[in-house]
Design an enzyme around this catalytic site. Structure first.
Site: not given
Ligand code: CP3
Length: 339
Positions: A23, A27, A72, A148
């Site tokens: 990652r 952010r 992703d 998921y």
């Protein structure tokens, strides 16, 4: 790429291990947040020039040894018609989860490499920009992606996933087979577009018992790694995998990624020193002061023992509250201590 090659041996003088951070584009970076004020996360993934830009920026900002393409693991499910969206402060949501054999049978046959060609395009741009710095391609491993699909989003205990696996083994097998096929197709495309290596994120596989791994997961992972092996080296990453490491290794990846819940040297003994290892600093360490970062990085390096097939990384993704300077310091100190 030295760490990826089986011919690397303990006799060779190694120098500092290669380092990148899971990652590493995200952010915690001001520049990423600025882009995200203008485009949604999914739009960012879908726009090759922008995805390549954040990929390349992370490499230049941190001065790491590899890029990982910005994308992703859930994009594949969106293409299978599950309708992915990201809710503010809630993570991914699928409005059409997979809960029955009928749901599995209804999944459309889609040319996955073609549908996800925008990721390949982003890889091509990043490879061109980065020159000799390798770009790592990736996908979710079928189990983590299936979780998921079945839960309809993130989960803590994976109760729906496991119940489905136990009570509907034929449907679960069908789902795993479909996801494995799609993932092989997707990874081959990424490699053809210039990815030097691929990582399979099986972030949540550690929720399974060894028996369940052998029964429901291993055959698919073996097929996946056998398909990729002639084309590219591979990294198989998971968290809380202490009870599964030998089994994960036996499915055929070149490198195993481990988290911090196990000592790196213990993990490497279980994996076997003929394979590479990636990890395993606790990402929370990067929220601390420099002295703490140095101490913990030194311990990881010591446990790796200077062996050439160690790739330094975090044990899981970098946290959004991480100061960029701390991430940069980690890279610097690993080079200094590893020299
Ligand atoms: O820099 C890189 O590592 C490449 C990009 C990358 C992302 N996701 C970008 C992303 C990679 C390799 C992933 C993998 C991924 N995605 C995993 C496996 C790794 C892991 O963390 O265990 C998983 C489970 C996902 C699914 C996913 N994507 C979740 C659960 C979320 C929401 C939670 C969160 O962190 O916000 C995402 C969104 C996501 N993927 C973001 C990023 C940068 C944040 C999106 C934003 O900008 O708001």
């Amino acid at each position: 790429m030295r760490a990826l090659r089986p011919e690397s041996t303990a006799e060779q003088k190694s120098g500092p291990p290669p380092i990148w951070l899971m990652r590493q584009a995200g952010r915690y970076q001001k520049e990423y947040r600025e882009i995200r004020e203008k485009v949604s996360f999914l739009e960012l993934c879908h726009r090759p020039e922008l995805a390549a830009e954040v990929t390349v920026f992370a490499v230049r900002q941190l001065e790491v040894d590899a890029a990982i393409i910005f994308a992703d693991i859930l994009l594949i499910l969106d293409e299978l018609g599950l309708e992915l969206r990201f809710e503010e402060n809630h993570g991914p949501v699928f409005d059409k989860p997979v809960r029955s054999l009928a749901d599995v049978d209804a999944l459309p046959q889609v040319p996955m490499a073609e549908r996800l060609a925008y990721v390949g395009k982003a890889i091509e741009i990043a490879v061109k920009e980065l020159g000799s710095t390798p770009v790592i391609g990736f996908a979710g491993a079928p189990f983590t992606v299936a979780s998921y699909a079945i839960e309809g989003g993130s989960s803590r205990n994976f109760t729906k996933t496991k119940r489905f696996m136990y009570e509907e083994p034929v449907a679960f097998e069908g789902l795993m087979t479909r996801l494995t096929d799609a993932t092989i197709d997707y990874l081959k495309m990424q490699i053809a577009c210039g990815a030097s290596c691929v990582q399979l994120f099986d972030s949540w596989v550690g929720c399974l018992s060894p028996f369940d791994f052998d029964t429901f997961i291993a055959p698919h992972m073996k097929r996946l790694f056998a398909s990729v092996a002639p084309l590219s080296p591979s990294i198989y990453f998971g968290t809380t995998t202490a009870g599964l490491l030998e089994r994960m290794t036996a499915t055929g990846p070149d490198i195993i990624g481990v988290d911090w819940r196990m000592d790196l040297d213990t993990a490497w003994s279980l994996i076997g020193h003929d394979r590479g290892i990636q990890g395993n600093l606790d990402p929370v360490v990067l929220l601390s002061d420099r002295a703490t970062i140095k101490t913990h990085a030194a311990r990881v390096l010591e446990q790796a023992g200077g062996r050439p097939r160690h790739i330094f990384n975090l044990g899981h993704g970098i946290l959004p509250q991480t100061p960029v300077d701390n991430a940069r310091y980690l890279v610097e100190i690993v080079r200094e201590l590893g020299a």
